[in-house]
Design a protein around this motif. Sequence first.
Motif: not given
Length: 448
Positions: A236-253
Amino acid sequence: MPVRPRRAAAALAATASITLFASACTGSANNAASDDPKAETTITFWHGWSAPAEVKAIEDSVARFEQAHPNIKVKLVGDINDAKLGQALRAGGSNGPDVVSSFTTSNVGKFCSSGALADLKPFIEKSKLDLDKTFPKVLQQYTQFEGRRCALPLLSDAYGLYYNKDAFRKAGLDPEAPPKTWTQFAEVAKRLTKAKGDSYEQLGFMPNYLGYETVVEHYMSQWKHGGYFAADGTSTVAKDPAFAEMMTYQKSLVDSLGGFKKLDKYRTTFGDEWGAKHPFQTGQVAMQLDGEWRLNFIKDAKVGFEVGVAPLPVADDEVAEYGKGYLSGTIMGIAPQSKKQNAAWELVKYMTTDTDAVVQFANAIGNVPSTFEALKSPKLKFDDRFKVFLDIARHPASTTMDGAVNGTTYQETLSDLAHRYENGTVTDLKKGLADTAAQIDRDIAAAK
Protein backbone atom coordinates in the motif's frame (compact mmCIF):
# COMPACT_ATOMS: atom_id res chain seq x y z
CA MET A 1 16.74 -4.07 27.27
CA PRO A 2 17.53 -6.47 24.45
CA VAL A 3 19.93 -5.29 21.79
CA ARG A 4 17.94 -5.02 18.58
CA PRO A 5 19.99 -4.68 15.38
CA ARG A 6 18.91 -1.63 13.36
CA ARG A 7 21.03 -2.04 10.25
CA ALA A 8 19.84 -3.55 7.02
CA ALA A 9 22.66 -6.09 6.86
CA ALA A 10 21.74 -7.59 10.22
CA ALA A 11 18.06 -7.84 9.38
CA LEU A 12 18.73 -9.29 5.93
CA ALA A 13 21.16 -11.85 7.34
CA ALA A 14 18.51 -13.05 9.75
CA THR A 15 15.92 -13.19 6.97
CA ALA A 16 18.25 -15.11 4.66
CA SER A 17 18.97 -17.64 7.38
CA ILE A 18 15.29 -18.33 7.92
CA THR A 19 14.70 -18.46 4.14
CA LEU A 20 17.16 -21.32 3.91
CA PHE A 21 15.37 -23.01 6.78
CA ALA A 22 12.04 -22.86 4.96
CA SER A 23 13.26 -25.17 2.23
CA ALA A 24 14.89 -27.63 4.61
CA CYS A 25 12.35 -27.85 7.41
CA THR A 26 11.20 -31.38 8.17
CA GLY A 27 9.58 -30.79 11.54
CA SER A 28 5.80 -30.60 11.74
CA ALA A 29 3.78 -28.37 13.99
CA ASN A 30 3.14 -30.99 16.59
CA ASN A 31 5.28 -33.98 15.70
CA ALA A 32 6.77 -34.47 19.15
CA ALA A 33 4.08 -33.33 21.56
CA SER A 34 3.61 -36.77 23.11
CA ASP A 35 6.19 -36.31 25.86
CA ASP A 36 5.00 -36.31 29.45
CA PRO A 37 5.34 -32.78 30.90
CA LYS A 38 5.47 -34.29 34.39
CA ALA A 39 8.45 -36.52 33.64
CA GLU A 40 11.97 -35.70 34.77
CA THR A 41 13.59 -33.91 31.84
CA THR A 42 15.95 -31.16 30.73
CA ILE A 43 15.04 -28.66 28.03
CA THR A 44 17.26 -26.14 26.27
CA PHE A 45 16.22 -22.48 25.98
CA TRP A 46 18.00 -20.21 23.50
CA HIS A 47 17.63 -16.46 24.06
CA GLY A 48 19.21 -13.24 22.83
CA TRP A 49 20.14 -11.42 26.03
CA SER A 50 23.84 -10.82 26.60
CA ALA A 51 24.27 -7.90 29.02
CA PRO A 52 25.13 -9.20 32.52
CA ALA A 53 22.10 -7.65 34.25
CA GLU A 54 19.74 -9.03 31.60
CA VAL A 55 21.34 -12.48 31.68
CA LYS A 56 20.88 -12.55 35.44
CA ALA A 57 17.24 -11.52 35.03
CA ILE A 58 16.53 -14.40 32.64
CA GLU A 59 18.40 -16.81 34.93
CA ASP A 60 16.32 -15.67 37.90
CA SER A 61 13.10 -16.10 35.93
CA VAL A 62 14.05 -19.61 34.86
CA ALA A 63 15.06 -20.47 38.43
CA ARG A 64 11.56 -19.53 39.59
CA PHE A 65 10.11 -21.73 36.85
CA GLU A 66 12.24 -24.68 37.96
CA GLN A 67 11.09 -24.16 41.52
CA ALA A 68 7.47 -24.31 40.35
CA HIS A 69 8.22 -27.26 38.02
CA PRO A 70 10.87 -29.30 39.87
CA ASN A 71 10.79 -32.08 37.27
CA ILE A 72 11.92 -29.75 34.46
CA LYS A 73 15.46 -28.42 34.29
CA VAL A 74 16.33 -25.67 31.85
CA LYS A 75 19.67 -25.25 30.10
CA LEU A 76 20.15 -21.62 29.04
CA VAL A 77 22.10 -20.51 25.98
CA GLY A 78 22.32 -16.74 25.51
CA ASP A 79 23.37 -14.19 22.88
CA ILE A 80 21.42 -15.97 20.11
CA ASN A 81 20.28 -13.87 17.14
CA ASP A 82 17.88 -14.92 14.39
CA ALA A 83 20.71 -16.00 12.08
CA LYS A 84 22.05 -18.46 14.68
CA LEU A 85 18.52 -19.54 15.46
CA GLY A 86 17.73 -20.27 11.81
CA GLN A 87 20.89 -22.33 11.42
CA ALA A 88 20.10 -24.45 14.49
CA LEU A 89 16.48 -25.07 13.52
CA ARG A 90 17.57 -25.94 10.00
CA ALA A 91 20.09 -28.47 11.28
CA GLY A 92 17.73 -30.06 13.84
CA GLY A 93 19.15 -32.81 16.01
CA SER A 94 19.50 -33.26 19.76
CA ASN A 95 21.91 -30.34 20.19
CA GLY A 96 19.35 -27.76 19.12
CA PRO A 97 16.95 -25.75 21.31
CA ASP A 98 13.57 -26.78 22.63
CA VAL A 99 12.44 -23.23 23.45
CA VAL A 100 13.56 -20.11 21.61
CA SER A 101 13.10 -16.36 21.85
CA SER A 102 13.70 -13.59 19.34
CA PHE A 103 13.75 -9.80 19.39
CA THR A 104 12.77 -9.55 15.73
CA THR A 105 8.98 -9.47 15.63
CA SER A 106 9.17 -8.64 11.93
CA ASN A 107 10.41 -12.17 11.25
CA VAL A 108 7.33 -13.83 12.74
CA GLY A 109 5.68 -14.04 9.32
CA LYS A 110 8.58 -16.13 8.08
CA PHE A 111 8.82 -18.13 11.31
CA CYS A 112 5.17 -19.12 11.09
CA SER A 113 4.79 -19.65 7.35
CA SER A 114 8.00 -21.69 6.97
CA GLY A 115 7.41 -23.92 9.99
CA ALA A 116 10.55 -22.57 11.67
CA LEU A 117 8.56 -22.52 14.92
CA ALA A 118 5.90 -25.00 15.98
CA ASP A 119 2.19 -24.22 15.81
CA LEU A 120 1.10 -23.31 19.35
CA LYS A 121 -2.63 -23.71 18.75
CA PRO A 122 -2.85 -27.29 20.21
CA PHE A 123 -1.01 -26.21 23.37
CA ILE A 124 -3.11 -23.06 23.79
CA GLU A 125 -6.33 -25.03 23.41
CA LYS A 126 -5.18 -27.75 25.79
CA SER A 127 -4.31 -25.12 28.41
CA LYS A 128 -7.63 -23.29 27.81
CA LEU A 129 -5.66 -20.05 27.41
CA ASP A 130 -7.88 -17.14 26.33
CA LEU A 131 -5.54 -14.92 24.33
CA ASP A 132 -8.01 -12.03 24.10
CA LYS A 133 -8.16 -11.83 27.88
CA THR A 134 -4.41 -12.25 28.26
CA PHE A 135 -2.62 -10.10 25.69
CA PRO A 136 -3.27 -6.70 24.06
CA LYS A 137 -4.39 -6.87 20.43
CA VAL A 138 -1.16 -5.54 18.89
CA LEU A 139 0.93 -8.14 20.73
CA GLN A 140 -1.36 -10.89 19.49
CA GLN A 141 -0.97 -9.48 16.00
CA TYR A 142 2.83 -9.63 15.85
CA THR A 143 3.07 -13.18 17.25
CA GLN A 144 1.02 -14.84 14.48
CA PHE A 145 0.83 -14.81 10.70
CA GLU A 146 -2.21 -15.48 8.52
CA GLY A 147 -3.96 -17.35 11.31
CA ARG A 148 -1.03 -19.54 12.34
CA ARG A 149 0.26 -18.76 15.83
CA CYS A 150 3.84 -19.83 16.31
CA ALA A 151 4.83 -17.51 19.17
CA LEU A 152 3.64 -15.71 22.28
CA PRO A 153 4.81 -12.27 23.48
CA LEU A 154 7.43 -12.09 26.23
CA LEU A 155 7.49 -8.47 27.43
CA SER A 156 7.04 -5.63 24.96
CA ASP A 157 8.60 -2.34 23.94
CA ALA A 158 6.86 0.99 23.45
CA TYR A 159 8.49 3.95 21.73
CA GLY A 160 8.14 7.55 22.81
CA LEU A 161 9.93 10.89 23.03
CA TYR A 162 12.75 11.68 25.46
CA TYR A 163 13.60 15.34 25.91
CA ASN A 164 16.09 17.43 27.87
CA LYS A 165 14.05 19.61 30.23
CA ASP A 166 17.03 21.80 31.06
CA ALA A 167 17.54 22.52 27.36
CA PHE A 168 13.84 23.36 27.05
CA ARG A 169 14.12 25.92 29.85
CA LYS A 170 17.23 27.53 28.32
CA ALA A 171 15.41 27.84 24.99
CA GLY A 172 12.42 29.51 26.66
CA LEU A 173 10.23 26.42 26.18
CA ASP A 174 7.85 24.96 28.76
CA PRO A 175 9.46 21.69 29.98
CA GLU A 176 6.03 20.43 31.01
CA ALA A 177 4.55 20.94 27.55
CA PRO A 178 6.38 18.78 24.99
CA PRO A 179 5.19 19.09 21.36
CA LYS A 180 2.09 17.09 20.44
CA THR A 181 2.00 17.63 16.68
CA TRP A 182 4.76 17.30 14.10
CA THR A 183 4.45 20.99 13.19
CA GLN A 184 5.04 21.94 16.83
CA PHE A 185 7.88 19.42 16.97
CA ALA A 186 9.68 21.00 14.01
CA GLU A 187 9.47 24.41 15.66
CA VAL A 188 10.76 23.09 18.99
CA ALA A 189 13.60 21.14 17.32
CA LYS A 190 14.74 24.33 15.58
CA ARG A 191 14.67 26.39 18.79
CA LEU A 192 16.71 23.72 20.58
CA THR A 193 19.37 23.63 17.86
CA LYS A 194 22.57 25.59 18.46
CA ALA A 195 24.98 25.87 15.53
CA LYS A 196 28.75 25.68 15.99
CA GLY A 197 30.63 26.51 12.80
CA ASP A 198 29.72 23.88 10.23
CA SER A 199 28.43 21.60 12.98
CA TYR A 200 26.35 21.85 16.15
CA GLU A 201 26.85 22.65 19.80
CA GLN A 202 23.46 21.07 20.37
CA LEU A 203 20.99 19.56 17.89
CA GLY A 204 17.30 19.70 18.71
CA PHE A 205 16.65 16.29 17.13
CA MET A 206 18.46 13.92 14.79
CA PRO A 207 15.86 13.16 12.09
CA ASN A 208 18.03 10.98 9.82
CA TYR A 209 16.85 7.41 9.35
CA LEU A 210 20.21 6.19 10.68
CA GLY A 211 19.74 8.25 13.84
CA TYR A 212 19.41 5.06 15.91
CA GLU A 213 15.67 4.59 16.52
CA THR A 214 14.50 7.12 13.92
CA VAL A 215 13.65 4.36 11.45
CA VAL A 216 10.76 4.34 8.97
CA GLU A 217 8.42 2.12 10.99
CA HIS A 218 8.77 4.21 14.14
CA TYR A 219 7.94 7.40 12.27
CA MET A 220 5.02 5.74 10.46
CA SER A 221 3.36 4.72 13.71
CA GLN A 222 2.51 8.40 14.25
CA TRP A 223 0.67 8.78 10.94
CA LYS A 224 -2.73 7.14 10.59
CA HIS A 225 -2.52 4.58 7.83
CA GLY A 226 -4.23 1.36 6.82
CA GLY A 227 -1.23 -0.93 7.16
CA TYR A 228 1.57 -1.87 4.81
CA PHE A 229 -0.50 -4.35 2.80
CA ALA A 230 -3.98 -4.29 1.28
CA ALA A 231 -6.53 -7.09 1.71
CA ASP A 232 -5.24 -8.74 -1.47
CA GLY A 233 -1.68 -8.81 -0.07
CA THR A 234 -0.24 -6.07 -2.27
CA SER A 235 1.84 -3.19 -0.93
CA THR A 236 0.00 0.00 0.00
CA VAL A 237 3.00 2.32 0.22
CA ALA A 238 2.23 4.00 -3.12
CA LYS A 239 -1.54 4.16 -2.61
CA ASP A 240 -1.89 5.26 1.02
CA PRO A 241 -1.04 9.00 1.20
CA ALA A 242 0.24 8.62 4.78
CA PHE A 243 3.56 7.16 3.55
CA ALA A 244 4.25 10.11 1.27
CA GLU A 245 3.18 12.53 4.01
CA MET A 246 5.56 11.00 6.52
CA MET A 247 8.53 10.97 4.15
CA THR A 248 7.82 14.51 2.99
CA TYR A 249 7.68 15.74 6.59
CA GLN A 250 10.85 13.90 7.57
CA LYS A 251 12.70 15.36 4.58
CA SER A 252 11.50 18.88 5.51
CA LEU A 253 12.79 18.30 9.04
CA VAL A 254 16.16 17.19 7.68
CA ASP A 255 16.38 20.29 5.48
CA SER A 256 15.27 22.73 8.20
CA LEU A 257 17.87 21.47 10.68
CA GLY A 258 20.85 21.88 8.37
CA GLY A 259 20.51 19.39 5.53
CA PHE A 260 21.40 15.74 5.22
CA LYS A 261 25.18 16.07 4.77
CA LYS A 262 25.62 18.34 7.78
CA LEU A 263 23.39 16.19 9.96
CA ASP A 264 25.01 12.95 8.85
CA LYS A 265 28.49 14.34 9.55
CA TYR A 266 27.35 15.26 13.06
CA ARG A 267 25.83 11.79 13.48
CA THR A 268 29.26 10.22 13.00
CA THR A 269 30.41 11.91 16.22
CA PHE A 270 27.82 10.06 18.30
CA GLY A 271 28.71 7.40 20.81
CA ASP A 272 27.36 3.85 20.77
CA GLU A 273 23.58 3.52 21.03
CA TRP A 274 23.91 1.13 23.95
CA GLY A 275 26.72 2.89 25.80
CA ALA A 276 27.05 5.81 28.20
CA LYS A 277 28.02 8.17 25.35
CA HIS A 278 24.65 7.98 23.62
CA PRO A 279 24.11 11.49 22.09
CA PHE A 280 20.99 12.20 24.12
CA GLN A 281 22.76 11.26 27.34
CA THR A 282 25.74 13.49 26.50
CA GLY A 283 23.52 16.45 25.58
CA GLN A 284 24.50 16.42 21.89
CA VAL A 285 20.82 16.10 20.96
CA ALA A 286 17.99 17.56 23.03
CA MET A 287 15.20 15.21 21.93
CA GLN A 288 15.34 11.51 21.13
CA LEU A 289 12.93 8.91 19.77
CA ASP A 290 13.53 5.78 21.86
CA GLY A 291 12.08 2.86 23.79
CA GLU A 292 11.30 2.46 27.46
CA TRP A 293 14.65 0.78 28.18
CA ARG A 294 16.45 4.10 27.70
CA LEU A 295 15.35 5.08 31.23
CA ASN A 296 17.68 2.45 32.69
CA PHE A 297 20.55 3.60 30.46
CA ILE A 298 19.98 7.22 31.52
CA LYS A 299 20.10 6.18 35.16
CA ASP A 300 23.27 4.11 34.68
CA ALA A 301 24.97 6.95 32.77
CA LYS A 302 24.20 9.37 35.62
CA VAL A 303 22.92 11.98 33.19
CA GLY A 304 23.33 15.48 34.63
CA PHE A 305 20.11 17.07 33.37
CA GLU A 306 16.42 16.55 33.99
CA VAL A 307 14.87 14.12 31.51
CA GLY A 308 11.26 14.29 30.38
CA VAL A 309 9.30 11.56 28.60
CA ALA A 310 6.18 11.90 26.45
CA PRO A 311 4.45 10.17 23.56
CA LEU A 312 5.76 11.00 20.11
CA PRO A 313 3.91 13.74 18.22
CA VAL A 314 1.21 12.87 15.70
CA ALA A 315 0.15 14.34 12.37
CA ASP A 316 -1.44 17.76 12.75
CA ASP A 317 -4.94 16.57 11.81
CA GLU A 318 -4.76 13.54 14.12
CA VAL A 319 -4.40 15.17 17.54
CA ALA A 320 -7.17 12.95 18.88
CA GLU A 321 -4.74 10.02 18.56
CA TYR A 322 -1.95 11.67 20.54
CA GLY A 323 -0.60 9.18 23.05
CA LYS A 324 -0.14 6.32 20.64
CA GLY A 325 3.18 4.83 19.57
CA TYR A 326 5.04 1.98 17.97
CA LEU A 327 5.03 -1.38 19.78
CA SER A 328 7.26 -4.41 19.41
CA GLY A 329 8.88 -6.83 21.81
CA THR A 330 10.38 -10.23 22.46
CA ILE A 331 8.66 -13.37 21.21
CA MET A 332 8.88 -16.92 22.50
CA GLY A 333 8.20 -20.21 20.74
CA ILE A 334 8.94 -23.92 20.48
CA ALA A 335 11.35 -25.65 18.07
CA PRO A 336 9.39 -28.01 15.80
CA GLN A 337 12.06 -30.74 16.04
CA SER A 338 11.98 -30.77 19.84
CA LYS A 339 11.18 -34.14 21.41
CA LYS A 340 10.04 -32.36 24.56
CA GLN A 341 7.39 -29.97 23.27
CA ASN A 342 4.98 -30.41 26.18
CA ALA A 343 7.71 -29.61 28.69
CA ALA A 344 8.82 -26.73 26.46
CA TRP A 345 5.26 -25.39 26.46
CA GLU A 346 5.26 -25.32 30.26
CA LEU A 347 8.22 -22.91 30.15
CA VAL A 348 6.68 -20.79 27.37
CA LYS A 349 3.35 -20.61 29.18
CA TYR A 350 4.97 -19.72 32.50
CA MET A 351 7.24 -16.96 31.19
CA THR A 352 4.59 -15.35 28.95
CA THR A 353 1.38 -15.68 30.99
CA ASP A 354 2.22 -16.07 34.70
CA THR A 355 1.57 -12.60 36.11
CA ASP A 356 4.30 -12.65 38.75
CA ALA A 357 6.82 -14.06 36.28
CA VAL A 358 6.05 -11.36 33.73
CA VAL A 359 6.14 -8.57 36.32
CA GLN A 360 9.40 -9.72 37.91
CA PHE A 361 11.10 -10.00 34.54
CA ALA A 362 9.76 -6.60 33.43
CA ASN A 363 11.01 -5.00 36.64
CA ALA A 364 14.43 -6.56 36.19
CA ILE A 365 15.15 -5.42 32.63
CA GLY A 366 12.95 -2.32 32.43
CA ASN A 367 10.63 -3.48 29.63
CA VAL A 368 6.86 -3.09 29.35
CA PRO A 369 4.82 -6.07 30.67
CA SER A 370 3.05 -8.03 27.95
CA THR A 371 -0.17 -9.16 29.67
CA PHE A 372 -3.21 -7.22 30.86
CA GLU A 373 -2.82 -8.53 34.42
CA ALA A 374 0.86 -7.65 34.61
CA LEU A 375 0.22 -4.14 33.28
CA LYS A 376 -2.06 -3.43 36.25
CA SER A 377 -0.14 -5.43 38.86
CA PRO A 378 0.64 -3.55 42.10
CA LYS A 379 4.02 -5.33 42.09
CA LEU A 380 5.11 -3.47 38.97
CA LYS A 381 7.86 -0.99 39.85
CA PHE A 382 8.18 2.19 37.83
CA ASP A 383 8.47 5.95 38.09
CA ASP A 384 6.08 8.42 36.49
CA ARG A 385 8.13 8.50 33.31
CA PHE A 386 7.84 4.75 32.78
CA LYS A 387 4.08 5.09 33.09
CA VAL A 388 4.13 7.03 29.82
CA PHE A 389 5.25 3.85 28.07
CA LEU A 390 2.64 1.76 29.84
CA ASP A 391 0.01 4.19 28.56
CA ILE A 392 1.42 3.98 25.02
CA ALA A 393 1.30 0.19 25.23
CA ARG A 394 -2.38 0.36 26.20
CA HIS A 395 -3.37 3.03 23.67
CA PRO A 396 -5.91 1.63 21.19
CA ALA A 397 -4.25 3.38 18.23
CA SER A 398 -0.73 2.09 18.90
CA THR A 399 0.57 -0.04 16.04
CA THR A 400 3.28 -2.43 14.93
CA MET A 401 4.65 -3.63 11.59
CA ASP A 402 2.65 -6.00 9.40
CA GLY A 403 3.94 -9.54 9.13
CA ALA A 404 5.13 -10.84 5.76
CA VAL A 405 6.06 -14.21 4.35
CA ASN A 406 9.55 -12.86 3.62
CA GLY A 407 10.05 -11.29 7.03
CA THR A 408 11.85 -7.95 7.07
CA THR A 409 12.55 -7.76 3.32
CA TYR A 410 9.72 -5.34 2.54
CA GLN A 411 10.82 -3.08 5.38
CA GLU A 412 14.36 -2.96 4.02
CA THR A 413 13.04 -2.11 0.54
CA LEU A 414 10.95 0.76 1.92
CA SER A 415 13.80 1.97 4.14
CA ASP A 416 16.15 2.01 1.15
CA LEU A 417 13.81 4.41 -0.65
CA ALA A 418 13.49 6.55 2.48
CA HIS A 419 17.29 6.84 2.80
CA ARG A 420 17.67 7.81 -0.84
CA TYR A 421 14.89 10.38 -0.59
CA GLU A 422 16.28 12.07 2.53
CA ASN A 423 19.77 12.35 1.03
CA GLY A 424 18.49 13.70 -2.28
CA THR A 425 19.33 10.72 -4.51
CA VAL A 426 15.62 10.23 -5.21
CA THR A 427 13.72 13.44 -6.04
CA ASP A 428 10.44 12.06 -7.40
CA LEU A 429 8.83 10.58 -4.29
CA LYS A 430 5.65 9.51 -6.07
CA LYS A 431 7.59 7.46 -8.61
CA GLY A 432 9.90 6.16 -5.90
CA LEU A 433 6.97 4.86 -3.85
CA ALA A 434 5.41 3.26 -6.94
CA ASP A 435 8.67 1.50 -7.83
CA THR A 436 9.12 0.42 -4.21
CA ALA A 437 5.59 -1.01 -4.02
CA ALA A 438 6.19 -2.97 -7.23
CA GLN A 439 9.46 -4.36 -5.84
CA ILE A 440 7.81 -5.35 -2.56
CA ASP A 441 5.07 -7.17 -4.51
CA ARG A 442 7.63 -9.02 -6.61
CA ASP A 443 9.59 -10.08 -3.54
CA ILE A 444 6.46 -11.31 -1.77
CA ALA A 445 5.41 -13.31 -4.85
CA ALA A 446 8.87 -14.85 -5.13
CA ALA A 447 8.87 -15.82 -1.44
CA LYS A 448 5.56 -17.62 -1.85
